[in-house]
Design an enzyme around this catalytic site. Structure first.
Site, PDB file in Angstrom:
ATOM      1  N   CYS A   1       0.828  -1.185   0.103  1.00 25.97           N
ATOM      2  CA  CYS A   1      -0.094  -0.029  -0.182  1.00 25.97           C
ATOM      3  C   CYS A   1       0.908   1.120  -0.087  1.00 25.97           C
ATOM      4  CB  CYS A   1      -0.739  -0.229   1.179  1.00 25.97           C
ATOM      5  SG  CYS A   1      -2.138   1.341   1.319  1.00 25.97           S
TER       6      CYS A   1
ATOM      7  N   THR B   1     -26.076   1.813  11.391  1.00 34.06           N
ATOM      8  CA  THR B   1     -26.980   1.717  10.414  1.00 34.06           C
ATOM      9  C   THR B   1     -27.764   2.765  10.240  1.00 34.06           C
ATOM     10  OG1 THR B   1     -28.933   0.275   9.643  1.00 34.06           O
ATOM     11  CG2 THR B   1     -28.579   0.722  11.868  1.00 34.06           C
ATOM     12  N   TYR B   2     -28.292   2.896   8.808  1.00 36.62           N
ATOM     13  CA  TYR B   2     -29.279   4.003   8.513  1.00 36.62           C
ATOM     14  C   TYR B   2     -30.454   3.383   8.220  1.00 36.62           C
ATOM     15  CZ  TYR B   2     -24.611   6.280   8.274  1.00 36.62           C
ATOM     16  OH  TYR B   2     -23.318   6.660   8.677  1.00 36.62           O
TER      17      TYR B   2
END
Lengths: 474, 926
Positions: free
Chosen positions: A121, A368-369
């Site tokens: 990376c 969470t939405y």
């Protein structure tokens, strides 16, 4: 009389803006490869992330991040799509890198470099090379691992295992590092190093998974290679993305919703499934994860700039169920959980980080939405749990109380391929993979998947490492 | 073990606010190595010693060392001491280790456990009591039997190997059988006299099933054929041992979606079973039915434990991963009766007290065991025990009201039995297991002496209380602590204090007659006969112990904002004004060294010199050089003997001398009190070293030495000084001030040199004196006067900063800031923080700078901007004068809470004394 200051724009922002060396470089105009486009991510259109009217809480966060680090890097920008998580992530990373701890600051960055290099990376390696020098590290070390002190080089073995096959870590590895001698580690140092390593391995997953672009002005001396070598390989993918993905994509979402409903209903009736069946399902899932390995496993040229921090670069993820190799027993999640055991151990050896990691895991697990693509008010817990458990399954961790049949039902094949790739060999992630799963979903939802992935991977590796430490201690 | 407990030693050690003194004053003490060695040896040798000490229990001569009801200010508790090193050495019972600096350091925050003197005293006392005959294995295995109303339990400490790690154990009502359950084991053992005998393997069938993978097991206390297990896959299984077939499985409840953590039978109702699961639900089953009778939703994360109340038929308690405890009525599944937060982090376990109906003990990941009194409307925490690892199980000990057994989740493998009233030291512990203990259970409902335990190390143990090790044996019930004002408290076993014949009675010893006799608890097997402690408090002289000088100095010192010379002069004057001549001289010297370079005229110098040395004729400096040399050699000798002790008391030369003497007296030590001169002498050495150097360097050019020395004849003119001084040297009772005067004299010689030196100073590099200044600062810091060190550091700034390593500086700063804050000198401490050049210090007042404000209308916290409330959409802070929003400094009257722009309010109040808002309040602006 009392005097109170009214809250306003963080003071000193402007000055910092001015003194940020990196900003300066940006102005001078380091050439950014055109195909990368602009914005923090190569996968996600910049407009998605840099919306005009971002909500104030998120802006506040970004400002905070900016003030404490002197910059807002692309990772932060992308994570900013989920401000709740970002603040938790930031606190942890800040503690790991900049607060009191057993390891000196420059070594922390060097360990980050080592970890990120395992997954090639360049983005993270470059970032932390700069930080390493800023923290007063010896520039000679940056020539490669062979120039670093023996003590850090000793970490290489465990770095390699943690990155690719964490289940192979045994108490002997821990013992070898802690053995008293000139280059020995203390337990507290080692635990910090382990957290750092796992943190950066999984952060590398995130970087590749979201196609994070190199920072403006960051060339790291390695040319402007995109972080994910394949991101430019599929110009066609562009077309199949977008919400215009067509009716297929919409149908996929509907199908997923249906399956979730079905599962929810059937859960109450389904009692006929035998235990053997359950066990087989887990094994199935494990074996199947073999097949979902990316097909285009072409050996790409390793990047020399990163390679110098890596020994034994051929070592990679191997499925532990693969025949021929002696398969270690499946890790039973209930026997060594983060909540009970992992936390207790880490809290003892490196106190504050335990609390923050705990908080971070909880935030990401419960984030969470209640939306799925264009649907609102959906209970997504089942889906999130499937992703989490699938990542753990890929690393051999099995939950007794989970029916792995659900994974099959809920996660489409392209998503599995993506998860497996990002979790196990993130450097092979391509834009096509990113584009192909959940075609009708919002980018922020895909980032959400990546966050789950990041944390699940972090926890899995950490559990293996901490279990080894526990075994060493008993 | 010793090491571990040493780390976790009680908080009560500390005087309120003693830390800083100890940190600074004792910084030179070499205690840590001893402390480390001590803890290191605790594990290896300690075990044997423990066995040796077992036999002594019969004699019952151990002190209990309980201490309570003390005036909180003098509250002292007990800790481990080095003296257990003696216990740990049964082979050489006669050998008394040389009483070195036997200091044990509590690892938390550098609190100080024991004083050398106490250590030494107790070493002596203890060594006589060590029983040379080691206890034989046979003796240890001696049978214990207790009568339980006709039913007699007998047995010994014994164990058996299981095939797999255990997760939980439970006993049958008749105390003759035990069931062990784990992921790969589910067996029943009968408890025989000598051993465990496997009775039944309940894992039948070829194929391993997850239903057998047990997280918990419970044996019904009414029906001895009935068992229930909780499986990791979320199944609750009941077992009927009365079944004729091999498979005893009775019922299967697959209602939970996640792992079931706990099952619990109703204590009196045969068919009622309760389960708590990871999915956040608790379910109540009637064993006669196929499904659950009722489901209770905790509305939160996973349930970790459920326990039926023993007395309240309908009540049960449930503990949760988020730290909450809920009480439920079994008849009302819709809502819990009450809920409270018991721990920070998961509550792993709870247990109702078998006798006291209202008591609930909980154990959590935060390493605490808490006992709650549930009788009141709010659950009240009545006891709290801090352990060293997360608490996995708690079990009240039968028949002992205050005893509770615990085992931990990780790292620590021992089982402890605590007396909750005495939370700092376990009253007994069992150290047999090699891996974490996962299940503990008292063998019989009414027998407090038999404990069974299962562990991850695949063993099942029966522990007999008689064979328990008692950490109290290894603890030395003595404690010593300083208060902020120099008072000293010392607590020890009464017998120790009175038996010490070396002790001289000391008038200053206002020993508080607070002694305790502990009532003997008839249920306790071990008799605590001698259980009284004495607490002595030594108060320092109000005068000498007073820290007024510190406060005054802190307030008056100028640290920045003026030229160096002025700062030094000012500070010298301040020090002078407080009779701290040496410090005053230091400031004067500093000014000469650093600011006089070419700028200060010689008259100025003379002036300052005259100021600094008004008390003594100038020329004393040279004859003094001879006198202290004698003193010096003597004091050096003293130091080698008593350095560690004297220095920890030496906070400031003037304030602690008397204090120190107190200690010497109590210790029966013969260290002369004039060691102080020795310390100064060290300083003097430095000065003379310079004395030699400077003239040499310049001799070729200037004949300064000759100019300075011929004045020697004046010695004769002033013989009084000499006499005076010798007087002091002889007298053991030098007052602080006198000593200071003496110590000052060598400094004079220095300033003399400096003056002469000012003639040629231009040739010297400005950092020429840096090493000496550095030594001076180090000297002050060592003496405990960080104030001077830090002040000089700030005033000199870059001139000296590089000479002293960053860490030392940081240490000084933190100590000084800590001290300032103890004296509530907030502004000064902030100024010091601001002026410091250390990064670590500088950022101290950049942390937690957020100021939270509430909206004046809706009283809710304001989120992002200070002037508009998001909720009520109103501007919160309006200026009462101009009726505009105040976006910067808002000033308001505390009387009527009206306010506005600073400028406006100021202007308004110039002309009117009433509130601008028209409320009629007479505002005051100061």
């Amino acid at each position: 009389m009392l005097v109170a200051g009214s809250q306003c724009c963080p003071p000193g922002l402007e000055e910092r803006l001015g003194c940020g060396a990196l900003r300066g470089e940006e102005d001078r105009g380091i050439a950014v490869p055109p195909q990368l486009g602009r914005g923090p991510s190569a996968f996600i259109p910049a407009e998605e992330i840099l919306q005009e009217g971002i909500e104030s809480s998120r802006r506040q966060l970004l400002i905070e991040a900016f003030v404490s680090a002197g910059r807002v890097d692309n990772i932060t920008m992308v994570m900013g799509l989920h401000p709740q998580y970002l603040s938790s992530f930031w606190k942890t990373q800040y503690l790991l890198l900049r607060m009191d701890g057993p390891l000196p600051y420059h070594k922390r960055h060097y360990i980050a470099i080592m970890a990120a290099a395992r997954h090639q990376c360049t983005y993270l390696v470059g970032l932390h090379m700069g930080e390493f020098l800023q923290a007063g590290g010896n520039p000679a070390w940056l020539q490669g691992l062979h120039c670093a002190p023996q003590k850090l080089r000793n970490l290489n073995e465990i770095n390699k295992l943690l990155a690719h096959r964490p289940w192979l870590i045994t108490k002997e590895h821990i013992e070898a590092l802690l053995k008293t001698g000139e280059h020995s580690w203390s337990l507290a140092e080692l635990v910090q190093a382990l957290v750092l390593l796992t943190h950066y391995h999984s952060l590398a997953s995130f970087v590749f998974g979201c196609g994070i672009n190199p920072e403006a002005g960051q060339d790291g001396g390695h040319g402007c290679r995109p972080p994910s070598p394949h991101s430019d390989s599929s110009p066609t993918a562009e077309d199949s993305t977008g919400c215009s993905g067509g009716r297929d994509a919409v149908r996929e979402v509907e199908a997923l919703m249906e399956r979730m409903q079905l599962l929810r209903d059937s859960q109450r009736e389904e009692e006929g499934v035998t235990q053997e069946e359950m066990a087989t399902r887990f094994e199935m899932e494990k074996t199947e994860s073999l097949l979902v390995a990316p097909s285009d496993v072409t050996e790409h040229a390793l990047q020399s700039g990163v390679l110098c921090f890596v020994e034994d670069p051929e070592f990679g993820y191997k499925d532990f169920t693969r025949r021929g190799e002696q398969a270690p027993p499946t890790f039973r999640a209930q026997d060594y959980t983060w909540e009970d055991h992992g936390f207790s151990l880490i809290n003892r050896l490196y106190p504050d980080v335990g609390q923050l990691l705990d908080e971070k895991f909880q935030v990401v697990y419960n984030l969470t939405y209640n939306t799925i693509a264009m649907h609102c008010g959906v209970d997504t817990s089942m889906l999130r749990r499937a992703i989490w458990n699938y990542v753990h399954c890929v690393f051999g961790i099995r939950y007794d109380d989970y029916d792995y049949g659900e994974v099959n039902q809920l996660l489409e094949r392209s998503l599995k391929v993506y998860i497996k790739t990002v979790a196990c060999y993130p450097e092979k992630t391509t834009k096509r993979m990113y584009a192909q799963f959940w075609r009708h979903f919002k980018h922020s939802e895909k980032v959400h998947v990546n966050l789950l992935l990041l944390e699940a991977r972090l926890q899995a590796a950490l559990l293996y490492a901490l279990r080894a430490v526990t075994r060493y201690m008993t | 073990m010793g090491a571990a407990w040493l780390g976790a030693w009680p908080e009560e050690w500390a005087w309120p606010g003693e830390g800083a003194w100890l940190d600074t004053a004792l910084s030179s003490l070499s205690v840590a190595p001893e402390g480390a060695g001590l803890s290191g040896s605790g594990r290896g040798v300690g075990r044997r010693g423990l066995r040796g000490s077992c036999s002594r229990r019969g004699c019952g001569t151990r002190g209990d060392g309980r201490l309570r009801g003390v005036n909180p200010w003098y509250q002292v508790s007990f800790g481990l001491s080095a003296s257990h090193a003696v216990d740990a050495n049964p082979e050489h019972p006669g050998a008394v280790p040389t009483p070195g600096p036997a200091l044990a350091e509590g690892t938390r925050g550098g609190r100080w456990g024991l004083d050398a003197a106490c250590g030494a005293a107790s070493l002596r006392a203890r060594s006589q009591r060590v029983d040379p005959a080691p206890r034989t294995a046979m003796e240890k295995m001696a049978r214990v039997s207790t009568a339980l109303g006709g039913n007699t339990l007998t047995g010994r400490t014994m164990f058996c190997h299981l095939d797999a790690p255990a997760n939980a154990i439970s006993v049958c009502r008749d105390a003759a059988q035990v069931v062990v359950a784990g992921r790969n084991i589910f067996k029943i053992y009968s408890i025989e006299e000598e051993q465990f005998v496997e009775k039944l393997n309940l894992r039948v069938g070829r194929k391993p099933s997850l239903n057998f993978s047990c997280a918990d097991v419970v044996w019904h206390q009414m029906d001895e054929n009935l068992l229930a297990t909780a499986a990791t896959n979320g199944v609750v299984v009941t077992w009927n041992l009365g079944k004729p077939s091999r498979n005893k499985q009775d019922q299967l409840f697959t209602e939970h979606k996640r792992t079931v953590n706990k099952v619990c039978f109703h204590p009196t109702e045969v068919y009622m079973l309760l389960s708590g699961s990871q999915d956040g639900y608790m379910k109540c089953f009637d064993l006669r039915k196929k499904d659950s009778v009722s489901t209770f939703s905790g509305q939160s994360e996973s349930v970790r434990d459920v326990q039926f109340s023993i007395r309240d038929y309908f009540t049960f308690a449930a503990t949760f991963e988020n730290g909450n405890v809920q009480l439920w009525d079994i008849r009302r599944p819709d809502r819990y009766e009450r809920m409270f937060t018991a721990h920070n982090g998961p509550v792993f376990c709870c247990d109702w007290h078998p006798e006291d109906r209202g008591w609930l003990a909980t154990g959590g990941r935060d390493k605490m065991v808490k006992v709650w009194d549930m009788n009141t409307t709010r659950a009240k925490e009545i006891y709290c025990v801090q352990t060293i690892a997360s608490v996995a199980r708690v079990k009240w000990r039968p028949e002992c009201k205050h005893h509770i057994a615990t085992c931990s989740m990780m790292v620590d493998h021992n089982i402890y039995v605590w007396d909750v009233r005495r939370p700092f030291i376990p009253s007994a512990m069992f150290e047999e297991h090699k891996d974490v203990t996962t299940g503990i259970v008292w063998r019989h409902l009414h027998d407090p002496y038999f404990l069974l335990s299962g562990s991850k190390d695949s063993t099942l143990y029966q522990h007999i209380f008689k064979d328990a090790s008692q950490p109290i044996d290894r603890a030395n019930p003595e404690g010593l602590c300083y208060s902020l004002y120099g008072d000293l408290a010392f607590a020890a076993k009464e017998s120790l204090i009175s038996s010490d014949s070396n002790r001289k009675p000391y008038i200053g010893d206002r020993r508080h007659p607070i002694f305790f006799k502990r009532k003997l608890d008839p249920t306790e097997q071990f008799e605590y006969i001698s259980s009284s402690s004495a607490l002595s408090v030594f108060e320092t002289d109000v005068e000498s112990g007073s820290m007024d000088w510190f406060v005054h100095t802190a307030k008056q010192y100028a640290l920045a904002g003026r030229p160096l010379a002025e700062l030094c002069d000012h500070n010298a004057k301040v020090a002078k004004g407080l009779d701290r001549n040496q410090v005053a001289q230091t400031w004067t010297m500093l000014r000469i060294i650093y600011s006089s370079l070419g700028t200060v005229s010689s008259t100025n110098l003379n002036h300052s010199m005259g100021k600094g040395s008004t008390t003594l004729p100038l020329m004393n400096s040279f004859n003094l050089k001879d006198i202290p040399s004698g003193l010096g050699s003597e004091s050096r000798l003293d130091r080698s003997k008593g350095e560690s002790r004297t220095e920890n008391i030496l906070m400031d030369s003037s304030s602690t001398l008397i204090n120190n003497e107190d200690n010497e007296e109590t210790e029966g030590s013969d260290v002369p009190a004039d060691y102080l001169l020795g310390d100064v002498e060290a300083d003097e050495d430095d000065l003379y070293m310079m004395d030699h150097e400077n003239p040499h360097a310049e001799e070729q050019e200037y004949s300064l030495p000759q100019e300075a020395f011929p004045l020697r004849h004046e010695i004769v003119d002033n013989p009084s000084a000499l006499d005076h001084l010798q007087d002091k040297a002889d007298s053991p009772h030098v007052s602080g001030n006198e000593a200071e005067t003496v110590s000052l004299t060598p400094v004079e010689s220095f300033s003399l040199i400096s003056i002469s030196h000012s003639l040629y100073e231009n040739r010297l590099p400005s950092d020429f004196f840096n090493p000496i200044v550095r030594d001076t600062l180090l000297f002050y810091a060592e003496q405990g006067d960080v104030q001077t060190a830090v002040s000089v550091l700030i005033v000199l700034g870059d001139r000296i900063r590089k000479e002293i390593d960053e860490q030392t500086q940081e240490h000084w700063y933190t100590s000084y800031i800590d001290l300032l804050q103890r004296f509530q000198l907030w502004n000064i401490s902030n100024e010091v923080i601001k002026l410091s050049t250390c990064r670590a210090i500088n950022c101290l007042n950049q942390a937690s700078t957020t100021l939270h404000i509430n909206c004046s209308n809706c009283k809710r916290p304001m989120s992002n901007r200070g002037w508009i409330c998001d909720r009520c959409r109103q501007c919160a802070s309006m200026c009462a004068v101009c009726h505009h929003v105040v976006k910067g400094l808002f000033v308001w009257c505390q009387g009527c809470s009206h306010g506005g722009h600073l400028q406006h309010i100021m202007k308004w109040l110039e002309t009117s004394s009433h509130c601008p808002a028209g409320c009629g309040h007479l505002c005051e602006y100061t």
